[in-house]
Design a protein around this motif. Sequence first.
Motif, PDB file in Angstrom:
ATOM      1  N   GLY A 268      55.078 -60.786-102.656  1.00  0.00           N
ATOM      2  CA  GLY A 268      54.711 -60.176-101.373  1.00  0.00           C
ATOM      3  C   GLY A 268      55.116 -61.055-100.209  1.00  0.00           C
ATOM      4  O   GLY A 268      56.036 -61.869-100.332  1.00  0.00           O
ATOM      5  N   ALA A 269      54.434 -60.914 -99.090  1.00  0.00           N
ATOM      6  CA  ALA A 269      54.775 -61.615 -97.851  1.00  0.00           C
ATOM      7  C   ALA A 269      56.245 -61.363 -97.497  1.00  0.00           C
ATOM      8  O   ALA A 269      56.966 -62.278 -97.075  1.00  0.00           O
ATOM      9  CB  ALA A 269      54.493 -63.115 -97.978  1.00  0.00           C
ATOM     10  N   SER A 270      56.673 -60.146 -97.705  1.00  0.00           N
ATOM     11  CA  SER A 270      58.034 -59.688 -97.379  1.00  0.00           C
ATOM     12  C   SER A 270      59.119 -60.410 -98.162  1.00  0.00           C
ATOM     13  O   SER A 270      60.289 -60.362 -97.776  1.00  0.00           O
ATOM     14  CB  SER A 270      58.316 -59.842 -95.880  1.00  0.00           C
ATOM     15  N   LEU A 271      58.775 -61.083 -99.253  1.00  0.00           N
ATOM     16  CA  LEU A 271      59.790 -61.828-100.008  1.00  0.00           C
ATOM     17  C   LEU A 271      60.736 -60.883-100.748  1.00  0.00           C
ATOM     18  O   LEU A 271      61.952 -61.017-100.653  1.00  0.00           O
ATOM     19  CB  LEU A 271      59.115 -62.781-101.008  1.00  0.00           C
TER      20      LEU A 271
ATOM     21  N   PRO B  97      54.689 -54.884 -93.257  1.00  0.00           N
ATOM     22  CA  PRO B  97      54.767 -53.716 -94.146  1.00  0.00           C
ATOM     23  C   PRO B  97      53.393 -53.115 -94.455  1.00  0.00           C
ATOM     24  O   PRO B  97      53.280 -51.920 -94.688  1.00  0.00           O
ATOM     25  CB  PRO B  97      55.403 -54.277 -95.426  1.00  0.00           C
ATOM     26  N   ASP B  98      52.357 -53.950 -94.404  1.00  0.00           N
ATOM     27  CA  ASP B  98      51.007 -53.436 -94.667  1.00  0.00           C
ATOM     28  C   ASP B  98      50.520 -52.512 -93.554  1.00  0.00           C
ATOM     29  O   ASP B  98      49.568 -51.757 -93.739  1.00  0.00           O
ATOM     30  CB  ASP B  98      50.011 -54.595 -94.809  1.00  0.00           C
ATOM     31  N   ALA B  99      51.161 -52.645 -92.385  1.00  0.00           N
ATOM     32  CA  ALA B  99      50.716 -51.835 -91.244  1.00  0.00           C
ATOM     33  C   ALA B  99      51.449 -50.497 -91.172  1.00  0.00           C
ATOM     34  O   ALA B  99      51.170 -49.681 -90.289  1.00  0.00           O
ATOM     35  CB  ALA B  99      50.933 -52.611 -89.951  1.00  0.00           C
ATOM     36  N   LEU B 100      52.371 -50.252 -92.090  1.00  0.00           N
ATOM     37  CA  LEU B 100      53.082 -48.967 -92.081  1.00  0.00           C
ATOM     38  C   LEU B 100      52.062 -47.834 -92.260  1.00  0.00           C
ATOM     39  O   LEU B 100      51.097 -47.979 -93.011  1.00  0.00           O
ATOM     40  CB  LEU B 100      54.121 -48.939 -93.207  1.00  0.00           C
ATOM     41  N   PRO B 101      52.274 -46.720 -91.564  1.00  0.00           N
ATOM     42  CA  PRO B 101      51.202 -45.719 -91.516  1.00  0.00           C
ATOM     43  C   PRO B 101      51.186 -44.752 -92.699  1.00  0.00           C
ATOM     44  O   PRO B 101      52.224 -44.433 -93.284  1.00  0.00           O
ATOM     45  CB  PRO B 101      51.539 -44.955 -90.234  1.00  0.00           C
TER      46      PRO B 101
ATOM     47  N   ARG C  66      49.011 -62.014-100.753  1.00  0.00           N
ATOM     48  CA  ARG C  66      47.955 -61.485 -99.878  1.00  0.00           C
ATOM     49  C   ARG C  66      46.685 -62.322 -99.968  1.00  0.00           C
ATOM     50  O   ARG C  66      45.870 -62.336 -99.039  1.00  0.00           O
ATOM     51  CB  ARG C  66      47.651 -60.034-100.243  1.00  0.00           C
ATOM     52  N   ALA C  67      46.543 -63.023-101.098  1.00  0.00           N
ATOM     53  CA  ALA C  67      45.353 -63.868-101.286  1.00  0.00           C
ATOM     54  C   ALA C  67      45.327 -65.034-100.300  1.00  0.00           C
ATOM     55  O   ALA C  67      44.266 -65.589-100.038  1.00  0.00           O
ATOM     56  CB  ALA C  67      45.316 -64.399-102.716  1.00  0.00           C
TER      57      ALA C  67
ATOM     58  N   GLY D 244      60.688 -63.968 -89.529  1.00  0.00           N
ATOM     59  CA  GLY D 244      59.325 -63.440 -89.635  1.00  0.00           C
ATOM     60  C   GLY D 244      58.472 -64.269 -90.580  1.00  0.00           C
ATOM     61  O   GLY D 244      58.590 -65.493 -90.648  1.00  0.00           O
ATOM     62  N   VAL D 245      57.613 -63.556 -91.348  1.00  0.00           N
ATOM     63  CA  VAL D 245      56.680 -64.254 -92.235  1.00  0.00           C
ATOM     64  C   VAL D 245      57.450 -64.944 -93.362  1.00  0.00           C
ATOM     65  O   VAL D 245      58.326 -64.355 -93.986  1.00  0.00           O
ATOM     66  CB  VAL D 245      55.670 -63.249 -92.838  1.00  0.00           C
ATOM     67  N   ALA D 246      57.098 -66.212 -93.597  1.00  0.00           N
ATOM     68  CA  ALA D 246      57.756 -66.962 -94.668  1.00  0.00           C
ATOM     69  C   ALA D 246      57.169 -66.518 -96.011  1.00  0.00           C
ATOM     70  O   ALA D 246      55.955 -66.427 -96.162  1.00  0.00           O
ATOM     71  CB  ALA D 246      57.544 -68.449 -94.456  1.00  0.00           C
ATOM     72  N   GLY D 247      58.050 -66.252 -96.961  1.00  0.00           N
ATOM     73  CA  GLY D 247      57.586 -65.700 -98.237  1.00  0.00           C
ATOM     74  C   GLY D 247      57.441 -66.710 -99.354  1.00  0.00           C
ATOM     75  O   GLY D 247      56.882 -66.385-100.404  1.00  0.00           O
ATOM     76  N   HIS D 248      57.915 -67.947 -99.154  1.00  0.00           N
ATOM     77  CA  HIS D 248      57.929 -68.918-100.260  1.00  0.00           C
ATOM     78  C   HIS D 248      56.600 -69.658-100.373  1.00  0.00           C
ATOM     79  O   HIS D 248      56.543 -70.891-100.378  1.00  0.00           O
ATOM     80  CB  HIS D 248      59.092 -69.896-100.061  1.00  0.00           C
ATOM     81  N   THR D 249      55.548 -68.882-100.493  1.00  0.00           N
ATOM     82  CA  THR D 249      54.188 -69.430-100.481  1.00  0.00           C
ATOM     83  C   THR D 249      53.889 -70.330-101.677  1.00  0.00           C
ATOM     84  O   THR D 249      53.112 -71.269-101.572  1.00  0.00           O
ATOM     85  CB  THR D 249      53.179 -68.279-100.471  1.00  0.00           C
TER      86      THR D 249
END
Lengths: 317, 391
Positions: free
Chosen positions: A92-95, B256-260, A114-115, A141-146
Amino acid sequence: MSSRLILLVLISLTGCYAASPDGGKLPQAVVDESPPLVVVSISPLAWIVSELAGEAVELIALMPEGADPGIWSPDSMEIDQLMAADLIILNGASLEAWAQRLSLPIVRTIEVARACRDQWLRYPDVVTHSHGPEGGTSYEGVAGHTWLDPQLLQRQAQVIRDRLIQLLPDQRGHIESRWNGLVAKLTSLDEKMAQLAASHPDLVLIGSGPFWIYPVHRMKWTLHRFDIDPQTEWNEVLSADLTRLLGSADTAPAGVIFWDQPPAAGLREGIEKQSGQVSIVWPTAVSLGANYARYLDLQFEAVDRLQSAISGAAGPP
Amino acid sequence: MSGPMLRLALRSLSHHKVRTVVLALCIALVGVLPTAVDGLLELYRTRLAARATSTPLVVGAPGSRSDLLIHALYFRGDVERMIPRRVAIEAGESGHGVPVPIHLKGSVNGHPLVGTTPDYEKFRSIKMNRGHWPRKLAEAAFGSKVAKELGIDVGGSIATDVHKLHDLAGSYPLLLKVTGVLSRTGTPDDDAVFVSLQTSWVVSGEIHGHLRIDPEKDFNLVLENQSNHITANAAVVEAVEVTPENEDSFHPHGDPDALPVTAILIDANDDKGATILRSRFRRDESLQPIDSLVELRELLAVVMRAKAILDANSMLVIVATVLLLGLIVTLDVKVREREVQTLERIGAPRGFVARLLFTEIAIVVCCGGLLSLFLARAAIWFVADGPLLLP
């Protein structure tokens, strides 16, 4: 008999009511003895699943070795595997860009990043953006390599543990006992990084990509982003960009540049010759293919290399 | 009623064919409306209730509750506001049920284009007649009725409708690839086109791709050509097609979580799960959970009040018809005075003529009633399988 009753009888006899009163739900009494199928997008998470569940699940590490989650897409066979999975684990996180185009079942899919949403970071600004001859991913944007931060990876692993217990309630004891071992390993890596950070506070480093933002943030260091494809040839433009970056930095960098994979010899030598920056490979290990079990070893090795480099005893990158 | 009496009555009726047919038709027409309306409403109510029973809990944004119900269950109408996809993900994470998100903003030849996840297929126990449920961008599964109406099958393609002709941002129809046709369900699913949430977001402009423009070939589309980028103008493109070449370029902007999504159907694990989820949604002021059956009953109560007026009207018409029928019979007796006298002269017993007339009337009324039932049944059958009935 009233006309309404006659009408209803006629209608029911002729099967006019196609919809069943319960809306057509069918009893699902499929008994399946085979282990549940767990499909995992990236190698660090596949390693977590194998550490926790072992043989209790059929694990598929989805991405082939060397694949970039930003540009890779599953083929029809891999899509079939995803659709058949009892559990789909994404970072997740757009990765995983492909997951944003694919229709996945919500309840069987978890995005473990998401955690740690409260600790998400954004990619730092890019100085140059060379993808090499094959093109590449734009990291914005959001970094995905958490997962590169062991503490965040542990939080993600906790989500995986809970879902595995939900999927395999009979294996709760087994999973919980293995959880302790996993936590010990991650804590060990975290402590090693913490020691390194404590012995070298406020370091300024250069990353050939944006991937190390989480571990660098954890170690309270600073990362300057200088995106270069490791296979790019050293050239005048890169030389000028690097000079500009080094000149604009508030503090002099520590003399280390991170690579996700070994850079081309010419590139490594060019950078070292011009700026004195030593190349260190810190693999994100996002797609190790069948070798996902090596994830933690690769991280330990990377931290060892980094320790040697900033202590002035760098070996091969 | 004796055999000779019945035979005589039938002979008399067949002798006065026109009068008999007209009377029977009048009775049938008076009876067909209330019978058909009653049957249709019952069918309507049963189908609505079946859908609501199978979808007990629906969540959407605050607004008209009935609009949300009709939108989420029957794919009709629009909702005022949408909710973020995050709500569905969090409901799924709770472990109390399966959330099935719905994003309904587009259409295909007037048929609703329903964006959802593969959870919908399981939730409704949908059987595919041919092909498979949509999995990738621009893939679509068509309901049985809409596939038949549009003459479309697996392997075919069709564009979505354009709703915003004057949208300066450029809202182009999307070319859908038919990957599946559903088996008939007798529900609104027959009349819908199903796509992935992502496809529906492409149609509504939440996700977009980038066209590759060759400045040599597509010079008419080029607004500005610089060394490192090309700016295209907003020239009308017939339809956007997702191909293996451009598929990777489709992406959302922002979280992406905010997509409706326009609604979420909740398939709770059990009553406890439904209660927990319902109370959780109620605590969130940005959400509106509705109990489908309760909402449906309220909606149907309004319909039933309107039906009471219709019933009263029908009753008045029936009373007027009975009075007219009485008048016609009285006049008929006058007209048939000579016939009655002849019957008496040839020895017909006392009361015979009255019984004969009663038999004739009974036969006509029975024929009219049966015809009325038949016509009402035919009307219900036509509407049940036709385009007129909502669900």
